[in-house]
Design a protein around this motif. Sequence first.
Motif, PDB file in Angstrom:
ATOM      1  N   GLN A  41      72.489  81.885  92.115  1.00  0.00           N
ATOM      2  CA  GLN A  41      72.545  80.479  92.503  1.00  0.00           C
ATOM      3  C   GLN A  41      72.954  80.611  94.210  1.00  0.00           C
ATOM      4  O   GLN A  41      73.367  81.325  94.744  1.00  0.00           O
ATOM      5  CB  GLN A  41      73.955  79.868  92.133  1.00  0.00           C
ATOM      6  CG  GLN A  41      73.964  78.412  92.843  1.00  0.00           C
ATOM      7  CD  GLN A  41      73.135  77.615  92.181  1.00  0.00           C
ATOM      8  OE1 GLN A  41      72.403  77.786  91.116  1.00  0.00           O
ATOM      9  NE2 GLN A  41      72.992  76.374  92.975  1.00  0.00           N
ATOM     10  N   VAL A  42      71.743  79.652  94.840  1.00  0.00           N
ATOM     11  CA  VAL A  42      71.742  80.092  96.365  1.00  0.00           C
ATOM     12  C   VAL A  42      72.928  79.367  96.685  1.00  0.00           C
ATOM     13  O   VAL A  42      73.079  78.021  96.329  1.00  0.00           O
ATOM     14  CB  VAL A  42      70.521  79.535  96.688  1.00  0.00           C
ATOM     15  CG1 VAL A  42      70.353  79.292  98.409  1.00  0.00           C
ATOM     16  CG2 VAL A  42      69.197  80.345  96.216  1.00  0.00           C
ATOM     17  N   GLN A  43      73.712  79.783  97.682  1.00  0.00           N
ATOM     18  CA  GLN A  43      74.630  78.904  98.377  1.00  0.00           C
ATOM     19  C   GLN A  43      74.434  78.918 100.134  1.00  0.00           C
ATOM     20  O   GLN A  43      73.950  80.191 100.359  1.00  0.00           O
ATOM     21  CB  GLN A  43      76.117  79.500  97.986  1.00  0.00           C
ATOM     22  CG  GLN A  43      76.214  79.218  96.593  1.00  0.00           C
ATOM     23  CD  GLN A  43      77.567  79.883  96.185  1.00  0.00           C
ATOM     24  OE1 GLN A  43      78.186  80.758  96.884  1.00  0.00           O
ATOM     25  NE2 GLN A  43      78.591  78.954  95.552  1.00  0.00           N
ATOM     26  N   LEU A  44      74.789  77.956 100.703  1.00  0.00           N
ATOM     27  CA  LEU A  44      74.663  77.883 102.167  1.00  0.00           C
ATOM     28  C   LEU A  44      75.980  77.414 102.643  1.00  0.00           C
ATOM     29  O   LEU A  44      76.511  76.587 102.026  1.00  0.00           O
ATOM     30  CB  LEU A  44      73.456  77.023 102.518  1.00  0.00           C
ATOM     31  CG  LEU A  44      72.100  77.116 102.274  1.00  0.00           C
ATOM     32  CD1 LEU A  44      71.672  76.943 100.898  1.00  0.00           C
ATOM     33  CD2 LEU A  44      71.270  76.477 103.202  1.00  0.00           C
ATOM     34  N   VAL A  45      76.290  78.141 103.768  1.00  0.00           N
ATOM     35  CA  VAL A  45      77.726  77.900 104.196  1.00  0.00           C
ATOM     36  C   VAL A  45      77.641  77.905 105.760  1.00  0.00           C
ATOM     37  O   VAL A  45      77.248  79.000 106.307  1.00  0.00           O
ATOM     38  CB  VAL A  45      78.674  79.007 103.863  1.00  0.00           C
ATOM     39  CG1 VAL A  45      80.298  78.784 104.532  1.00  0.00           C
ATOM     40  CG2 VAL A  45      78.936  79.112 102.253  1.00  0.00           C
ATOM     41  N   GLU A  46      77.914  76.695 106.360  1.00  0.00           N
ATOM     42  CA  GLU A  46      77.737  76.352 107.806  1.00  0.00           C
ATOM     43  C   GLU A  46      79.251  76.701 108.455  1.00  0.00           C
ATOM     44  O   GLU A  46      79.978  76.724 107.918  1.00  0.00           O
ATOM     45  CB  GLU A  46      77.319  75.009 108.106  1.00  0.00           C
ATOM     46  CG  GLU A  46      76.024  74.526 107.422  1.00  0.00           C
ATOM     47  CD  GLU A  46      76.306  73.739 106.197  1.00  0.00           C
ATOM     48  OE1 GLU A  46      75.533  72.935 105.853  1.00  0.00           O
ATOM     49  OE2 GLU A  46      77.221  73.788 105.518  1.00  0.00           O
ATOM     50  N   SER A  47      78.836  77.341 109.749  1.00  0.00           N
ATOM     51  CA  SER A  47      80.197  77.275 110.490  1.00  0.00           C
ATOM     52  C   SER A  47      79.723  77.121 112.146  1.00  0.00           C
ATOM     53  O   SER A  47      78.435  77.061 112.470  1.00  0.00           O
ATOM     54  CB  SER A  47      80.702  78.855 110.470  1.00  0.00           C
ATOM     55  OG  SER A  47      79.807  79.582 110.764  1.00  0.00           O
ATOM     56  N   GLY A  48      80.781  76.972 112.876  1.00  0.00           N
ATOM     57  CA  GLY A  48      80.543  76.934 114.204  1.00  0.00           C
ATOM     58  C   GLY A  48      80.384  75.491 114.891  1.00  0.00           C
ATOM     59  O   GLY A  48      80.602  75.382 116.327  1.00  0.00           O
ATOM     60  N   GLY A  49      80.731  74.545 113.945  1.00  0.00           N
ATOM     61  CA  GLY A  49      81.104  73.018 114.496  1.00  0.00           C
ATOM     62  C   GLY A  49      82.094  73.198 115.304  1.00  0.00           C
ATOM     63  O   GLY A  49      83.325  73.849 115.461  1.00  0.00           O
ATOM     64  N   GLY A  50      82.536  71.980 116.228  1.00  0.00           N
ATOM     65  CA  GLY A  50      83.719  71.714 116.654  1.00  0.00           C
ATOM     66  C   GLY A  50      83.561  70.474 117.674  1.00  0.00           C
ATOM     67  O   GLY A  50      82.695  69.646 117.414  1.00  0.00           O
ATOM     68  N   SER A  51      84.527  70.461 118.719  1.00  0.00           N
ATOM     69  CA  SER A  51      84.479  69.368 119.643  1.00  0.00           C
ATOM     70  C   SER A  51      84.469  70.031 121.100  1.00  0.00           C
ATOM     71  O   SER A  51      85.030  70.656 121.449  1.00  0.00           O
ATOM     72  CB  SER A  51      85.794  68.464 119.530  1.00  0.00           C
ATOM     73  OG  SER A  51      86.101  68.095 118.336  1.00  0.00           O
ATOM     74  N   VAL A  52      83.307  69.315 121.811  1.00  0.00           N
ATOM     75  CA  VAL A  52      83.048  69.546 123.162  1.00  0.00           C
ATOM     76  C   VAL A  52      82.886  68.335 124.032  1.00  0.00           C
ATOM     77  O   VAL A  52      82.569  67.195 123.526  1.00  0.00           O
ATOM     78  CB  VAL A  52      81.666  70.530 123.058  1.00  0.00           C
ATOM     79  CG1 VAL A  52      81.924  71.808 122.597  1.00  0.00           C
ATOM     80  CG2 VAL A  52      80.588  69.866 122.565  1.00  0.00           C
ATOM     81  N   GLN A  53      82.863  68.697 125.206  1.00  0.00           N
ATOM     82  CA  GLN A  53      82.608  67.457 126.310  1.00  0.00           C
ATOM     83  C   GLN A  53      80.974  67.515 126.410  1.00  0.00           C
ATOM     84  O   GLN A  53      80.411  68.438 126.192  1.00  0.00           O
ATOM     85  CB  GLN A  53      83.205  67.555 127.593  1.00  0.00           C
ATOM     86  CG  GLN A  53      84.545  67.509 127.379  1.00  0.00           C
ATOM     87  CD  GLN A  53      85.465  67.530 128.660  1.00  0.00           C
ATOM     88  OE1 GLN A  53      84.982  68.006 129.637  1.00  0.00           O
ATOM     89  NE2 GLN A  53      86.487  66.462 128.672  1.00  0.00           N
ATOM     90  N   ALA A  54      80.616  66.151 126.952  1.00  0.00           N
ATOM     91  CA  ALA A  54      79.256  66.035 127.084  1.00  0.00           C
ATOM     92  C   ALA A  54      78.751  67.246 128.163  1.00  0.00           C
ATOM     93  O   ALA A  54      79.426  67.553 129.203  1.00  0.00           O
ATOM     94  CB  ALA A  54      78.973  64.826 127.607  1.00  0.00           C
ATOM     95  N   GLY A  55      77.484  67.734 127.854  1.00  0.00           N
ATOM     96  CA  GLY A  55      76.799  68.825 128.709  1.00  0.00           C
ATOM     97  C   GLY A  55      77.442  70.099 128.220  1.00  0.00           C
ATOM     98  O   GLY A  55      76.810  71.225 128.824  1.00  0.00           O
ATOM     99  N   GLY A  56      78.224  70.124 127.182  1.00  0.00           N
ATOM    100  CA  GLY A  56      78.726  71.629 126.743  1.00  0.00           C
ATOM    101  C   GLY A  56      77.858  71.960 125.774  1.00  0.00           C
ATOM    102  O   GLY A  56      76.515  71.430 125.466  1.00  0.00           O
ATOM    103  N   SER A  57      77.968  73.227 125.224  1.00  0.00           N
ATOM    104  CA  SER A  57      77.162  74.076 124.332  1.00  0.00           C
ATOM    105  C   SER A  57      77.832  74.281 122.890  1.00  0.00           C
ATOM    106  O   SER A  57      79.136  74.340 122.949  1.00  0.00           O
ATOM    107  CB  SER A  57      76.501  75.133 124.994  1.00  0.00           C
ATOM    108  OG  SER A  57      75.766  75.027 125.841  1.00  0.00           O
TER     109      SER A  57
END
Length: 134
Positions: free
Chosen positions: A1-17
Motif C-alpha cells: 500500500q502506498v502511503q504519503l506523509v507530508e511535513s514542514g507546514g507552519g505559520s509564517v509572516q507574509a514574505g517568508g518561506s
Amino acid sequence: QVQLVESGGGSVQAGGSLRLSCAVSRYTSYSVGSSSTCMAWFRQAPGKEREGVATIRGDGSTTYADSVKGRFTISQVNANGTLYLQMNSLQPEDTAMYYCAYHPVLTWSRCTVVPDSRRNFGYWGQGTQVTVSS
C-alpha cells in the motif's frame, strides 16, 4: 500500500518561506515516452475547492499554477520519491492545507496543473497546514 506523509507546514509572516516535504512509501519511478510517474502538490483553503499547485513528471519536467509561478519550486529525489515544495515570498492567500499526491503512471497531459486535475491522482497524503499572516 502506498502511503504519503507530508511535513514542514507552519505559520509564517507574509514574505517568508517554508519548505514542505512528502515521504512516499513503495515509490516506483517510471518514464517512457509521454507517460510517467507523476507527483504533485495541491492545496485547499477553507470553503474552497482543492486546487493544483505544482506537478513533477518522471522526466523531471514541472508545471505550476499561475498564482505560484516564480515563487514556488517543486522538486523530487528520484531514488525514493521524496517530494519537496519550496515556497518563497508567501502571501496570506497562500494559506491552506497542502497535500501531496501520487499516481504511478499518467500521461503528461494529465500530470499538469489544470482544473480538476485532482481526479487523476489515486494516492494522497493527510495534508500539512500552511498559515501566512499579513
